[in-house]
Write an enzyme that holds these catalytic residues in place. Sequence first.
Site, PDB file in Angstrom:
ATOM      1  N   GLY A 138      32.814  93.333  24.040  1.00 59.63           N
ATOM      2  CA  GLY A 138      31.564  94.048  23.792  1.00 59.63           C
ATOM      3  C   GLY A 138      31.514  94.273  22.285  1.00 59.63           C
ATOM      4  CG  ASN A 183      38.782 101.339  29.502  1.00 59.40           C
ATOM      5  OD1 ASN A 183      37.809 101.182  30.239  1.00 59.40           O
ATOM      6  ND2 ASN A 183      38.835 100.859  28.274  1.00 59.40           N
ATOM      7  CG  HIS A 198      31.478  99.892  21.628  1.00 59.49           C
ATOM      8  ND1 HIS A 198      30.711  98.810  21.254  1.00 59.49           N
ATOM      9  CD2 HIS A 198      32.229  99.464  22.670  1.00 59.49           C
ATOM     10  CE1 HIS A 198      30.997  97.776  22.032  1.00 59.49           C
ATOM     11  NE2 HIS A 198      31.909  98.153  22.912  1.00 59.49           N
ATOM     12  NE  ARG A 240      35.021 102.641  27.075  1.00 61.27           N
ATOM     13  CZ  ARG A 240      34.865 101.357  26.801  1.00 61.27           C
ATOM     14  NH1 ARG A 240      35.762 100.488  27.191  1.00 61.27           N
ATOM     15  NH2 ARG A 240      33.815 100.949  26.125  1.00 61.27           N
ATOM     16  NE  ARG A 288      42.396  85.320  21.366  1.00 63.62           N
ATOM     17  CZ  ARG A 288      42.972  86.258  22.094  1.00 63.62           C
ATOM     18  NH1 ARG A 288      44.153  86.681  21.780  1.00 63.62           N
ATOM     19  NH2 ARG A 288      42.380  86.781  23.145  1.00 63.62           N
ATOM     20  N   GLY A 327      34.446  93.407  19.661  1.00 61.35           N
ATOM     21  CA  GLY A 327      35.381  92.991  20.708  1.00 61.35           C
ATOM     22  C   GLY A 327      34.628  92.114  21.686  1.00 61.35           C
ATOM     23  CD  GLU A 378      37.650 102.031  22.749  1.00 65.34           C
ATOM     24  OE1 GLU A 378      38.567 101.189  22.859  1.00 65.34           O
ATOM     25  OE2 GLU A 378      36.473 101.781  23.051  1.00 65.34           O
ATOM     26  N   GLY A 403      39.021  93.763  18.862  1.00 67.89           N
ATOM     27  CA  GLY A 403      39.710  92.466  18.897  1.00 67.89           C
ATOM     28  C   GLY A 403      39.309  91.483  17.806  1.00 67.89           C
ATOM     29  CB  ILE A 404      36.117  89.798  16.939  1.00 66.13           C
ATOM     30  CG1 ILE A 404      36.069  89.090  18.306  1.00 66.13           C
ATOM     31  CG2 ILE A 404      35.587  88.895  15.840  1.00 66.13           C
ATOM     32  CD1 ILE A 404      34.656  88.775  18.822  1.00 66.13           C
ATOM     33  N   GLY A 405      37.179  92.142  15.142  1.00 67.53           N
ATOM     34  CA  GLY A 405      37.168  92.830  13.840  1.00 67.53           C
ATOM     35  C   GLY A 405      38.566  92.982  13.254  1.00 67.53           C
ATOM     36  CD  GLU A 406      41.805  96.487  15.945  1.00 71.25           C
ATOM     37  OE1 GLU A 406      42.905  96.145  16.404  1.00 71.25           O
ATOM     38  OE2 GLU A 406      41.109  97.393  16.445  1.00 71.25           O
ATOM     39  NE  ARG A 448      28.469  93.317  27.661  1.00 67.64           N
ATOM     40  CZ  ARG A 448      29.089  94.407  27.231  1.00 67.64           C
ATOM     41  NH1 ARG A 448      28.389  95.446  26.854  1.00 67.64           N
ATOM     42  NH2 ARG A 448      30.406  94.467  27.192  1.00 67.64           N
TER      43      ARG A 448
HETATM   44  P1  ADP Z   1      37.434  94.405  24.835  1.00 66.80           P
HETATM   45  O1  ADP Z   1      36.000  94.679  24.482  1.00 66.80           O
HETATM   46  O2  ADP Z   1      37.602  93.681  26.144  1.00 66.80           O
HETATM   47  O3  ADP Z   1      38.374  95.577  24.655  1.00 66.80           O
HETATM   48  P2  ADP Z   1      38.860  93.285  22.587  1.00 66.80           P
HETATM   49  O4  ADP Z   1      38.595  94.391  21.621  1.00 66.80           O
HETATM   50  O5  ADP Z   1      40.239  93.108  23.080  1.00 66.80           O
HETATM   51  O6  ADP Z   1      37.840  93.296  23.791  1.00 66.80           O
HETATM   52  O7  ADP Z   1      38.404  91.928  21.858  1.00 66.80           O
HETATM   53  C1  ADP Z   1      38.467  90.693  22.498  1.00 66.80           C
HETATM   54  C2  ADP Z   1      37.959  89.636  21.519  1.00 66.80           C
HETATM   55  O8  ADP Z   1      38.824  89.620  20.364  1.00 66.80           O
HETATM   56  C3  ADP Z   1      37.971  88.229  22.107  1.00 66.80           C
HETATM   57  O9  ADP Z   1      36.788  87.532  21.746  1.00 66.80           O
HETATM   58  C4  ADP Z   1      39.157  87.611  21.393  1.00 66.80           C
HETATM   59  O10 ADP Z   1      39.027  86.213  21.254  1.00 66.80           O
HETATM   60  C5  ADP Z   1      39.087  88.266  20.040  1.00 66.80           C
HETATM   61  N1  ADP Z   1      40.342  88.100  19.321  1.00 66.80           N
HETATM   62  C6  ADP Z   1      41.552  88.627  19.589  1.00 66.80           C
HETATM   63  N2  ADP Z   1      42.495  88.142  18.722  1.00 66.80           N
HETATM   64  C7  ADP Z   1      41.833  87.284  17.900  1.00 66.80           C
HETATM   65  C8  ADP Z   1      42.227  86.454  16.796  1.00 66.80           C
HETATM   66  N3  ADP Z   1      43.482  86.413  16.372  1.00 66.80           N
HETATM   67  N4  ADP Z   1      41.272  85.713  16.184  1.00 66.80           N
HETATM   68  C9  ADP Z   1      39.985  85.731  16.605  1.00 66.80           C
HETATM   69  N5  ADP Z   1      39.554  86.503  17.631  1.00 66.80           N
HETATM   70  C10 ADP Z   1      40.460  87.253  18.267  1.00 66.80           C
END
Ligand code: ADP
Length: 395
Positions: free
Chosen positions: A212, A9, A182, A94, A285, A210, A380, A328-331, A241
Amino acid sequence: MKGAIAVINAGSSSIKFAVFDEQATALRRMFAGSIRDLGGASPRFIVKNGAGDVLESRQWEEGSKLGYEDAIALLLETLPRHLNGQRLGAVGHRVVHGGEHYTAPVRVDAGVLSTLETLIPLAPLHQPHNLALIRTLLSVEPDLPQVACFDTAFHHTQSPLERAFALPKHITERGVRRYGFHGLSYEYIASVMTQRDPALTGRVVVLHLGNGASMCAIEDGKSVSNTMGFTALDGLPMGTRCGALDPGVVLYLMSELQMDLGQVEVLLYHQSGLLGVSGISSDMRTLEDSDSPNAKMAIDLFVHAIKHQLGALAATLGGLDGIVFTAGIGENSSLVRERVCRDAAWLGVELDDSANAAGEAGRISTAASAVSAWIIPTDEEVVIAEHTRRIIDGN
Ligand code: ADP
């Protein structure tokens, strides 16, 4: 499939990779890693095994630039070291945009690559980097099969109505329509969600939040609608964005503020979203940890846009059986999940506060909740590896 499968990727400032081999008939992640901050001030490189233990890592001195060519050379010299004597059988990539032509993964040759290069203007943030790596690999390893897997492909099941813009035909005939992105993440979630709950075969909105960010309405495992459109700029505000924007704003920027095309592109892709609104960071974060009112405003705007889009997607589906948080944010952000679920109470979502705070993968809504809510980590890479194996095996 003979040999291991590398999944790559390639982004603008990073290359992420994962290598899979076949154990019986299943794919096993042997190792994975990344080269980050390419072209930046402090490039770094890490490889971890399937259990997450660090196999090797390297940090370059402050100020030493690592370019794309260096990174590819590093990748090619690193992979064999961890293959335990296996050979590399294929590489799956990807690729963000498949355009109108590619609605399924495809083996790449020079002709396919040229077609994909015509789509660069539709995904300027990602497509050039995805393709640069494929082109370099084609020249240094011409016999190594490469497969492109597209973020747009999962959405090809959407209706013509869902994909249309209200623009004249001579414009839309040029491929100006909604594609959606996505898709590899949504494909993974759709493939595993019914194992979590049979109700998730119904009408589900998946929130891929994330750097994105987008949302996808899925029914019977198929994409019905999503928040990203012609490019990956539409829909939710993201790390940098802008998300959905009145097109009149672009006209104003160009006519009244005399911004040229390049400046508008930089503004909308790199300086907007969470970064632009907060003036602090694109990273959720950092914003959650900040007590700046601008950081709060950025999070508020993100959650507000999700509320709007969830209503729209639920209306498109004609109801809702479940919502799934991923990326990232969702998880990881219990705060964002909590606020989204609170806003979705009218749709029948009742959050289990302790499950949400614990943040484990699984159900985070109460047993009584009419619409279930879930955390499902996305993958992915395994989707790309599976597609690559299938194409190489000719199935
Ligand atoms: P990408 O689209 O680059 O793959 P990710 O899916 O890794 O991105 O998501 C990155 C986002 O997830 C960032 O905004 C990061 O701050 C957020 N994130 C990761 N861990 C946490 C957390 N524990 N609490 C809040 N946000 C988080």
